[in-house]
Design an enzyme around this catalytic site. Structure first.
Site, PDB file in Angstrom:
ATOM      1  N   ARG A 282     -13.281  15.949   6.353  1.00  0.00           N
ATOM      2  CA  ARG A 282     -14.073  16.110   5.131  1.00  0.00           C
ATOM      3  C   ARG A 282     -15.529  16.427   5.472  1.00  0.00           C
ATOM      4  O   ARG A 282     -16.084  15.854   6.413  1.00  0.00           O
ATOM      5  CB  ARG A 282     -14.002  14.850   4.276  1.00  0.00           C
ATOM      6  CG  ARG A 282     -12.671  14.661   3.581  1.00  0.00           C
ATOM      7  CD  ARG A 282     -12.602  13.319   2.871  1.00  0.00           C
ATOM      8  NE  ARG A 282     -11.599  12.451   3.481  1.00  0.00           N
ATOM      9  CZ  ARG A 282     -11.400  11.185   3.140  1.00  0.00           C
ATOM     10  NH1 ARG A 282     -12.139  10.629   2.199  1.00  0.00           N
ATOM     11  NH2 ARG A 282     -10.484  10.471   3.739  1.00  0.00           N
TER      12      ARG A 282
ATOM     13  N   HIS B 122     -13.379   2.436  -0.377  1.00  0.00           N
ATOM     14  CA  HIS B 122     -13.301   1.408   0.680  1.00  0.00           C
ATOM     15  C   HIS B 122     -13.920   0.075   0.239  1.00  0.00           C
ATOM     16  O   HIS B 122     -14.325  -0.737   1.067  1.00  0.00           O
ATOM     17  CB  HIS B 122     -14.015   1.877   1.962  1.00  0.00           C
ATOM     18  CG  HIS B 122     -13.503   3.145   2.538  1.00  0.00           C
ATOM     19  ND1 HIS B 122     -14.327   4.166   2.932  1.00  0.00           N
ATOM     20  CD2 HIS B 122     -12.241   3.577   2.771  1.00  0.00           C
ATOM     21  CE1 HIS B 122     -13.614   5.172   3.404  1.00  0.00           C
ATOM     22  NE2 HIS B 122     -12.336   4.841   3.304  1.00  0.00           N
TER      23      HIS B 122
ATOM     24  N   ARG C 206      -2.648  -2.229  -3.454  1.00  0.00           N
ATOM     25  CA  ARG C 206      -3.913  -1.528  -3.215  1.00  0.00           C
ATOM     26  C   ARG C 206      -3.942  -0.277  -4.080  1.00  0.00           C
ATOM     27  O   ARG C 206      -3.000   0.513  -4.080  1.00  0.00           O
ATOM     28  CB  ARG C 206      -4.032  -1.136  -1.748  1.00  0.00           C
ATOM     29  CG  ARG C 206      -5.336  -0.383  -1.472  1.00  0.00           C
ATOM     30  CD  ARG C 206      -5.323   0.347  -0.157  1.00  0.00           C
ATOM     31  NE  ARG C 206      -6.573   1.093   0.012  1.00  0.00           N
ATOM     32  CZ  ARG C 206      -6.670   2.254   0.630  1.00  0.00           C
ATOM     33  NH1 ARG C 206      -5.591   2.826   1.127  1.00  0.00           N
ATOM     34  NH2 ARG C 206      -7.835   2.851   0.755  1.00  0.00           N
TER      35      ARG C 206
ATOM     36  N   ASN D 220       0.880  -1.178   0.000  1.00  0.00           N
ATOM     37  CA  ASN D 220       0.000   0.000   0.000  1.00  0.00           C
ATOM     38  C   ASN D 220       0.915   1.224   0.000  1.00  0.00           C
ATOM     39  O   ASN D 220       1.467   1.596   1.036  1.00  0.00           O
ATOM     40  CB  ASN D 220      -0.912  -0.012   1.228  1.00  0.00           C
ATOM     41  CG  ASN D 220      -1.910   1.135   1.233  1.00  0.00           C
ATOM     42  OD1 ASN D 220      -1.890   1.991   0.353  1.00  0.00           O
ATOM     43  ND2 ASN D 220      -2.774   1.162   2.224  1.00  0.00           N
TER      44      ASN D 220
ATOM     45  N   GLU E  65      -8.479  -5.634   4.747  1.00  0.00           N
ATOM     46  CA  GLU E  65      -8.330  -5.326   3.326  1.00  0.00           C
ATOM     47  C   GLU E  65      -7.107  -6.031   2.738  1.00  0.00           C
ATOM     48  O   GLU E  65      -7.129  -6.482   1.586  1.00  0.00           O
ATOM     49  CB  GLU E  65      -8.202  -3.815   3.139  1.00  0.00           C
ATOM     50  CG  GLU E  65      -9.446  -3.050   3.538  1.00  0.00           C
ATOM     51  CD  GLU E  65      -9.200  -1.572   3.744  1.00  0.00           C
ATOM     52  OE1 GLU E  65      -9.593  -0.786   2.863  1.00  0.00           O
ATOM     53  OE2 GLU E  65      -8.628  -1.204   4.786  1.00  0.00           O
TER      54      GLU E  65
END
Length: 407
Positions: free
Chosen positions: A242, A181, A92, A7, A392
């Site tokens: 956010r 996600h 990823r 990642n 993940e």
């Protein structure tokens, strides 16, 4: 199969070496401050082994990959004897744009298409390319696989992914809902289907991936039919920094009155809103907000407001997705806050009896900072509520193995 899962960030490289035959992590770590002063690697042997830290300068991701290989093959700290024992590398990738609908083997054509994804994830795509090119430079003969966060959401129907803007603009710039996600939503929904003990096609699940970035998905019959993040990961619920979904007119109103350029407005919505903005700049971390609420300090009122907004928005998504699926079997909480913030889960599951959701408050309060799957629903809850720690990296390793074995 030994699969190295990577990642890559712009100045970092997280890695885990999986043995997919046992679904275990043989080693893991992170290279930080790549290309800048103060570089270091933090390495662990096994999932929870002793942490080893070395300060080392790494000019680029290729050098970082060399450092990772050195640690993985080290006689004392390593878990393999030679780089050739790494049978595949899984990467990823945050956004596949309109070009990628599933995980795929890396080819020259795939790399060129990945470059075209830059406008959809300008912060992430260059880092993905650097990580990929770094691994390919050091392991040129090892198969490389890309696993996309957006892929799971490609099963959404047209009515769910279409924004009601003019078709010519939407088509020109490939503007639609993509979600994010996805690898996490796929993992926890698959685990939840097993727990429900009935055919996947008969299941209706809402998955709540709540971290500093957060998204909710409706998973019907094992497939995503809607998700809260949209064209970008800015859409959906309130997050750490956010804003999530807001009236579009607010954007132009603030730009005109504050004199913001498009880039400045983008930065404002992504980095200065959410928890951080609602609390007058106090904190973007839910742990700080929950502490202020418990201790009744000077930030308590703002903290209550910020955390209540998030919980309320999650409740609304659960309600709307229950309608979209015409039913609900289970709600899953995962990721940083979803797994470790009992107060958030309590707020979300309170006053949801109409939907058949009832939480066991005592069990919920104890469920945090652990790796186990925990049922949170009360015995008389018609809908199951579970905490399922996401994985993940394991999904990336599995996809990588499946693609490479099929070669």
């Amino acid at each position: 199969m030994n699969v190295l899962v990577v990642n890559a960030g712009s100045s970092s490289l997280k890695y885990q070496l999986f043995d997919t035959s046992t679904n275990t992590v043989k080693a893991k770590g992170i290279c930080e401050r790549i290309g800048i002063d103060g570089g270091k690697i933090t390495h662990r042997k096994g999932e929870d082994g002793e942490k080893h830290v070395e300060e080392i300068q790494m000019a680029n991701h290729a050098e970082a990959t060399k450092v990772v290989i050195r640690y993985l093959t080290d006689p004392e700290l390593g878990v393999i004897s030679d780089m050739s024992e790494i049978e595949a590398v899984g990467h990823r990738v945050v956004h596949g744009g309109p070009y990628f609908f599933e995980s795929c083997l890396v080819t020259d054509d795939v790399i060129e298409k990945l470059r075209l994804c830059y406008p959809f994830a300008p912060l992430h795509t260059p880092a993905h390319l650097m990580g990929l090119e770094g691994c390919m430079a050091i392991m040129p003969n090892t198969p490389q696989v890309l696993v996309f966060d957006t892929a799971f959401h490609q099963t959404m129907p047209e009515k769910a992914y279409t924004y009601p803007i003019s078709a010519d603009i939407a088509e020109k710039y490939s503007i639609r809902r993509y979600g994010a996600h996805g690898t996490s939503h796929r993992y926890v929904s698959e685990e939840m289907i097993k727990l429900l003990g009935k055919p996947a096609e008969d299941t209706k699940i809402v998955t709540c991936h709540i971290g500093n970035g957060a998204s909710i998905s409706a998973v019907k019959g094992g497939k995503c039919i809607d998700t809260s993040m949209g064209f970008t990961p800015l859409d959906g619920i309130e997050m750490g920094t956010r804003c999530g979904s807001i009236d579009p007119a607010i954007v132009t109103f603030i730009m005109k009155n504050e004199g913001f350029t498009p880039d400045e407005m983008d930065n404002y919505m992504n980095k200065k809103c959410g928890f951080l903005g609602v609390t007058h700049g106090y904190s973007s971390d839910s742990r700080d907000l929950e502490k202020s609420i418990r201790e009744n300090d000077e930030h308590r009122a703002d903290a209550v407001k910020a955390t209540s907004v998030m919980a309320y928005q999650i409740q609304k998504f659960i309600g709307s997705y229950t309608a979209a699926m015409n039913g609900l079997d289970a709600v899953v909480f995962t990721a940083g806050m979803g797994e470790n913030n009992p107060e958030l889960r309590e707020r979300v599951c309170t006053n949801m009896e109409f939907f058949g959701i009832k939480i066991d408050s005592e069990k919920n309060a104890k469920a945090h900072h652990q790796s186990d799957v925990v049922e949170l629903s009360a015995p008389d809850s018609r809908v199951k509520v579970f905490l399922i720690p996401t994985n993940e990296e394991l999904m990336i390793a599995r996809d990588t193995e499946n693609i490479v074995k099929a070669l």
